[in-house]
Scaffold this motif. Structure first.
Motif, PDB file in Angstrom:
ATOM      1  N   ILE A  63     -11.975  22.947 -17.829  1.00 19.07           N
ATOM      2  CA  ILE A  63     -13.354  22.591 -18.168  1.00 19.07           C
ATOM      3  C   ILE A  63     -13.613  22.839 -19.645  1.00 19.07           C
ATOM      4  N   THR A  64     -13.111  23.952 -20.173  1.00 22.51           N
ATOM      5  CA  THR A  64     -13.290  24.263 -21.587  1.00 22.51           C
ATOM      6  C   THR A  64     -12.579  23.233 -22.457  1.00 22.51           C
ATOM      7  N   VAL A  65     -11.387  22.822 -22.065  1.00 20.27           N
ATOM      8  CA  VAL A  65     -10.653  21.811 -22.832  1.00 20.27           C
ATOM      9  C   VAL A  65     -11.411  20.491 -22.834  1.00 20.27           C
ATOM     10  N   LEU A  66     -11.939  20.089 -21.698  1.00 21.97           N
ATOM     11  CA  LEU A  66     -12.699  18.839 -21.625  1.00 21.97           C
ATOM     12  C   LEU A  66     -13.956  18.891 -22.480  1.00 21.97           C
ATOM     13  N   ILE A  67     -14.656  20.024 -22.459  1.00 21.59           N
ATOM     14  CA  ILE A  67     -15.858  20.177 -23.284  1.00 21.59           C
ATOM     15  C   ILE A  67     -15.490  20.120 -24.761  1.00 21.59           C
ATOM     16  N   ALA A  68     -14.397  20.778 -25.145  1.00 21.78           N
ATOM     17  CA  ALA A  68     -13.964  20.755 -26.545  1.00 21.78           C
ATOM     18  C   ALA A  68     -13.608  19.329 -26.984  1.00 21.78           C
ATOM     19  N   LEU A  69     -12.941  18.575 -26.127  1.00 21.79           N
ATOM     20  CA  LEU A  69     -12.602  17.190 -26.464  1.00 21.79           C
ATOM     21  C   LEU A  69     -13.848  16.320 -26.587  1.00 21.79           C
ATOM     22  N   ALA A  70     -14.822  16.542 -25.726  1.00 22.65           N
ATOM     23  CA  ALA A  70     -16.075  15.778 -25.802  1.00 22.65           C
ATOM     24  C   ALA A  70     -16.819  16.091 -27.097  1.00 22.65           C
ATOM     25  N   VAL A  71     -16.870  17.365 -27.463  1.00 20.54           N
ATOM     26  CA  VAL A  71     -17.537  17.750 -28.714  1.00 20.54           C
ATOM     27  C   VAL A  71     -16.804  17.142 -29.905  1.00 20.54           C
ATOM     28  N   LEU A  72     -15.485  17.154 -29.889  1.00 22.63           N
ATOM     29  CA  LEU A  72     -14.702  16.564 -30.972  1.00 22.63           C
ATOM     30  C   LEU A  72     -14.972  15.066 -31.080  1.00 22.63           C
ATOM     31  N   ALA A  73     -15.037  14.376 -29.949  1.00 21.48           N
ATOM     32  CA  ALA A  73     -15.315  12.934 -29.963  1.00 21.48           C
ATOM     33  C   ALA A  73     -16.706  12.658 -30.532  1.00 21.48           C
TER      34      ALA A  73
END
Length: 80
Positions: A54-64
């Motif tokens: 979940i943390t990885v997905l949130i980090a990728l969304a923020v980066l996008a």
């Protein structure tokens, strides 16, 4: 911009600490039921690891979102 460069390093350091703590040796957990069954211990272990994904997905969304906003901020492409 300095904060944006520092944030991933701090995030990775926190992730490393969390994983190191989660991977400490622990006494074996007695499981009941036949081998391969979905025991409570196996379910709890899988649930405890879900927060990493979940943390990885949130980090990728923020980066996008950050990349999208940065591209929009730079204005239209230069004319040739």
């Amino acid at each position: 911009m300095r904060h944006a460069a520092l944030a991933p390093a701090l995030w990775l350091a926190g992730l490393h600490g969390a994983l190191a703590q989660a991977n400490k040796d622990a006494p074996p957990i007695p499981e009941t039921g036949p081998a391969g069954s979905s025991s409570g211990a196996a379910t709890a272990a899988a649930t405890d690891f879900n927060w990493v994904w979940i943390t990885v997905l949130i980090a990728l969304a923020v980066l996008a979102l950050w990349m999208f906003a940065r591209r929009r901020q730079s204005g239209p492409p230069p004319r040739r």
